[in-house]
Design a protein around this motif. Sequence first.
Motif, PDB file in Angstrom:
ATOM      1  N   GLY A 365       0.778  -1.235   0.000  1.00  0.00           N
ATOM      2  CA  GLY A 365       0.000   0.000   0.000  1.00  0.00           C
ATOM      3  C   GLY A 365       0.806   1.279   0.000  1.00  0.00           C
ATOM      4  N   VAL A 366       2.135   1.181  -0.126  1.00  0.00           N
ATOM      5  CA  VAL A 366       2.954   2.396  -0.207  1.00  0.00           C
ATOM      6  C   VAL A 366       2.802   2.974  -1.618  1.00  0.00           C
ATOM      7  CG1 VAL A 366       5.277   3.374  -0.056  1.00  0.00           C
ATOM      8  CG2 VAL A 366       4.600   1.538   1.506  1.00  0.00           C
ATOM      9  N   LYS A 367       2.445   4.241  -1.698  1.00  0.00           N
ATOM     10  CA  LYS A 367       2.242   4.886  -2.997  1.00  0.00           C
ATOM     11  C   LYS A 367       3.433   5.784  -3.305  1.00  0.00           C
ATOM     12  CE  LYS A 367      -2.790   4.744  -2.619  1.00  0.00           C
ATOM     13  NZ  LYS A 367      -4.042   5.529  -2.529  1.00  0.00           N
ATOM     14  N   PHE A 368       4.222   5.357  -4.277  1.00  0.00           N
ATOM     15  CA  PHE A 368       5.428   6.099  -4.624  1.00  0.00           C
ATOM     16  C   PHE A 368       5.161   7.142  -5.702  1.00  0.00           C
ATOM     17  CE2 PHE A 368       7.454   2.061  -3.151  1.00  0.00           C
ATOM     18  CZ  PHE A 368       8.237   2.611  -2.142  1.00  0.00           C
ATOM     19  N   THR A 369       5.916   8.238  -5.619  1.00  0.00           N
ATOM     20  CA  THR A 369       6.010   9.174  -6.738  1.00  0.00           C
ATOM     21  C   THR A 369       7.434   9.061  -7.263  1.00  0.00           C
ATOM     22  OG1 THR A 369       6.540  10.956  -5.178  1.00  0.00           O
ATOM     23  CG2 THR A 369       4.251  10.790  -5.924  1.00  0.00           C
ATOM     24  N   TYR A 370       7.586   9.217  -8.578  1.00  0.00           N
ATOM     25  CA  TYR A 370       8.873   8.951  -9.222  1.00  0.00           C
ATOM     26  C   TYR A 370       9.534  10.271  -9.616  1.00  0.00           C
ATOM     27  CZ  TYR A 370       6.617   4.448  -9.345  1.00  0.00           C
ATOM     28  OH  TYR A 370       5.958   3.298  -8.978  1.00  0.00           O
ATOM     29  N   TYR A 371      10.743  10.473  -9.129  1.00  0.00           N
ATOM     30  CA  TYR A 371      11.463  11.720  -9.377  1.00  0.00           C
ATOM     31  C   TYR A 371      12.896  11.431  -9.806  1.00  0.00           C
ATOM     32  CZ  TYR A 371       7.998  14.954  -7.396  1.00  0.00           C
ATOM     33  OH  TYR A 371       6.867  15.710  -7.171  1.00  0.00           O
ATOM     34  N   ASP A 372      13.489  12.409 -10.460  1.00  0.00           N
ATOM     35  CA  ASP A 372      14.927  12.386 -10.671  1.00  0.00           C
ATOM     36  C   ASP A 372      15.471  13.725 -10.178  1.00  0.00           C
ATOM     37  OD1 ASP A 372      17.404  11.483 -11.285  1.00  0.00           O
ATOM     38  OD2 ASP A 372      17.094  11.373 -13.457  1.00  0.00           O
ATOM     39  N   PHE A 373      16.751  13.730  -9.839  1.00  0.00           N
ATOM     40  CA  PHE A 373      17.389  14.938  -9.316  1.00  0.00           C
ATOM     41  C   PHE A 373      18.687  15.151 -10.072  1.00  0.00           C
ATOM     42  CE2 PHE A 373      20.087  17.125  -6.101  1.00  0.00           C
ATOM     43  CZ  PHE A 373      19.315  18.268  -5.956  1.00  0.00           C
ATOM     44  N   LYS A 374      18.703  16.186 -10.906  1.00  0.00           N
ATOM     45  CA  LYS A 374      19.883  16.466 -11.735  1.00  0.00           C
ATOM     46  C   LYS A 374      20.236  17.943 -11.647  1.00  0.00           C
ATOM     47  CE  LYS A 374      19.017  12.973 -15.335  1.00  0.00           C
ATOM     48  NZ  LYS A 374      18.713  12.790 -16.782  1.00  0.00           N
ATOM     49  N   GLN A 380       9.779  15.555 -11.847  1.00  0.00           N
ATOM     50  CA  GLN A 380       8.856  14.439 -11.624  1.00  0.00           C
ATOM     51  C   GLN A 380       8.711  13.654 -12.913  1.00  0.00           C
ATOM     52  OE1 GLN A 380       5.092  15.391  -9.853  1.00  0.00           O
ATOM     53  NE2 GLN A 380       4.512  13.247  -9.628  1.00  0.00           N
ATOM     54  N   LEU A 381       8.856  12.343 -12.794  1.00  0.00           N
ATOM     55  CA  LEU A 381       8.733  11.466 -13.956  1.00  0.00           C
ATOM     56  C   LEU A 381       7.273  11.072 -14.134  1.00  0.00           C
ATOM     57  CD1 LEU A 381      11.830   9.210 -13.166  1.00  0.00           C
ATOM     58  CD2 LEU A 381      11.766  11.270 -14.576  1.00  0.00           C
ATOM     59  N   ASP A 382       6.826  11.005 -15.402  1.00  0.00           N
ATOM     60  CA  ASP A 382       5.413  10.701 -15.635  1.00  0.00           C
ATOM     61  C   ASP A 382       5.118   9.216 -15.536  1.00  0.00           C
ATOM     62  OD1 ASP A 382       6.732   9.901 -17.866  1.00  0.00           O
ATOM     63  OD2 ASP A 382       5.364  10.824 -19.313  1.00  0.00           O
ATOM     64  N   ARG A 383       6.153   8.408 -15.415  1.00  0.00           N
ATOM     65  CA  ARG A 383       5.951   6.972 -15.261  1.00  0.00           C
ATOM     66  C   ARG A 383       7.100   6.406 -14.442  1.00  0.00           C
ATOM     67  NH1 ARG A 383       4.791   4.604 -19.936  1.00  0.00           N
ATOM     68  NH2 ARG A 383       4.687   6.456 -21.199  1.00  0.00           N
ATOM     69  N   GLY A 387      12.681  -0.752 -14.828  1.00  0.00           N
ATOM     70  CA  GLY A 387      12.832  -1.785 -13.809  1.00  0.00           C
ATOM     71  C   GLY A 387      12.000  -1.574 -12.571  1.00  0.00           C
ATOM     72  N   VAL A 388      11.257  -0.456 -12.504  1.00  0.00           N
ATOM     73  CA  VAL A 388      10.459  -0.190 -11.308  1.00  0.00           C
ATOM     74  C   VAL A 388       8.991  -0.252 -11.672  1.00  0.00           C
ATOM     75  CG1 VAL A 388       9.917   1.469  -9.515  1.00  0.00           C
ATOM     76  CG2 VAL A 388      12.249   1.231 -10.310  1.00  0.00           C
ATOM     77  N   PRO A 389       8.200  -1.067 -10.938  1.00  0.00           N
ATOM     78  CA  PRO A 389       6.789  -1.177 -11.253  1.00  0.00           C
ATOM     79  C   PRO A 389       6.053   0.114 -10.966  1.00  0.00           C
ATOM     80  CG  PRO A 389       7.312  -2.371  -9.245  1.00  0.00           C
ATOM     81  CD  PRO A 389       8.608  -1.904  -9.811  1.00  0.00           C
ATOM     82  N   GLY A 390       5.109   0.452 -11.807  1.00  0.00           N
ATOM     83  CA  GLY A 390       4.312   1.657 -11.585  1.00  0.00           C
ATOM     84  C   GLY A 390       2.866   1.394 -11.956  1.00  0.00           C
ATOM     85  N   LYS A 391       2.077   2.440 -11.922  1.00  0.00           N
ATOM     86  CA  LYS A 391       0.666   2.301 -12.253  1.00  0.00           C
ATOM     87  C   LYS A 391       0.502   2.155 -13.761  1.00  0.00           C
ATOM     88  CE  LYS A 391      -0.916   5.093  -8.385  1.00  0.00           C
ATOM     89  NZ  LYS A 391      -1.606   6.314  -7.974  1.00  0.00           N
ATOM     90  N   LYS A 392      -0.620   1.579 -14.165  1.00  0.00           N
ATOM     91  CA  LYS A 392      -0.902   1.471 -15.583  1.00  0.00           C
ATOM     92  C   LYS A 392      -1.126   2.856 -16.169  1.00  0.00           C
ATOM     93  CE  LYS A 392      -2.971  -3.117 -15.342  1.00  0.00           C
ATOM     94  NZ  LYS A 392      -4.194  -3.896 -15.523  1.00  0.00           N
ATOM     95  N   LYS A 393      -0.730   2.995 -17.385  1.00  0.00           N
ATOM     96  CA  LYS A 393      -0.865   4.277 -18.057  1.00  0.00           C
ATOM     97  C   LYS A 393      -2.337   4.606 -18.238  1.00  0.00           C
ATOM     98  CE  LYS A 393       0.372   6.426 -22.439  1.00  0.00           C
ATOM     99  NZ  LYS A 393       0.943   6.165 -23.756  1.00  0.00           N
TER     100      LYS A 393
END
Length: 450
Positions: A365-374, A380-383, A387-393
Amino acid sequence: MKSENFKRFELKPFLIEALSEQGFTLPTDIQERLIPAIRNGRDVIGQSQTGTGKTLSFLLPILDRIDSQKDEVQAVITAPTRELAGQLFDELKKLLNFCPENEQIHAKLLVGGTDRARAVDSLKVQPHIVVGTAGRMADLIDDQALKVYTASMLVVDEADQMLDMGFIADVDKVASRMSEKLQMMVFSATIPEKLQPFLKKYMTDPRHVQVEPKHVTATKIEHRIIPLRHREKIKFVVDIAKSINPYLAIVFTNTKEQADEVADAMYEAGLNVERLHGGLQPRQRKQVMKQVKEVKVQYLVATDLAARGIDVKGVTHIINFGLPQDLDFYIHRVGRTARAGMDGIAFTIYEDHDQQAIEKLLKRGVKFTYYDFKQGEWTQLDRAPLGVPGKKKTPRSGESKTTTAKKPAEQKRTGGKAVAKAKAVKPGYKKKARFKQAKEEQKLRRKKKK
């Protein structure tokens, strides 16, 4: 406001007053279910995560049952670490501050890393309640300074951690010296199979209460995961720490060696940082915790020693240098932030080998948001990254809602688009194999004719 709902338990008036002063008005689920059982002298097992109110679920009924007129030990409360024992003792003192002068209940904190001779001297008059680590208590029992044979109430807090750290034998030693009419109260996030023999030895028909939090973590925590990619990890965590400017951030590492390396790097980068792990001397750990509580530190680098039960107020950010092997510790780590209705952010740096662990946390039940830091910027990544599971598009306008997204394992990243992964078997392979086989058969036929 009076704590009217606690009055139903018929606790002593000073306990109701103490609860009211601290702003507690409604019992939590575990308090509701265990306080009556403990008051009635029953063995109990309280299985719950941190933040469910378990500490008061045993402190309140224990204090209610103490006879202040008897100068003897009546209750023993054990914890796996000095820090946890110290925190339990602090919670106990908050309640005892409201105890009437003619009914004073005396408590003593007994932990390792302190002067043993002084502890022996302080026990010339036996307290009503002792709180501490089982190892120090066992030593003081051997010295005949601590007399627990009069005590009939024993609390084993964070029992699974006690087991992991190898301290159950010390608890067993303490329990074996206590009253034959022993009431044992065991509290733990999990009840491992290896703990069962110990429980069966001392407990009779225990009331087992398992409380699952409504949410696996606080609802106001944002769980950000950030790919390490090919970056140098320690420098990356320092860059992330610099970018957030927290009120107080805890950086969790899996080993004390990592904690030292990260803390050193943060210090060299000019950050206000301290470290907390089992490799420090007790006095050092105590000084660090004091500085943290007095808000003299902005960043604390810690191992999971600090993750369970230690209540540090004002934690706004958690940074996971890596995911813990035991994923329960992820829950304990992030549980340090977003307390008392506040917001919090938990950052986790992940690598390719963390995919399975992330999948398990998603299922919990942990809901992740996907980010990168450069280059100092958050994106924020849209998917989910590779290699990391995410929600269906989400289907675009005009697309069929029944279309299912390809599984992450079936995708590869190409030019920012998810495309089907090439098959392991090359196209035309079977046709070529048949042709080769026919050629070999033709050669054999020619040889026979010769």
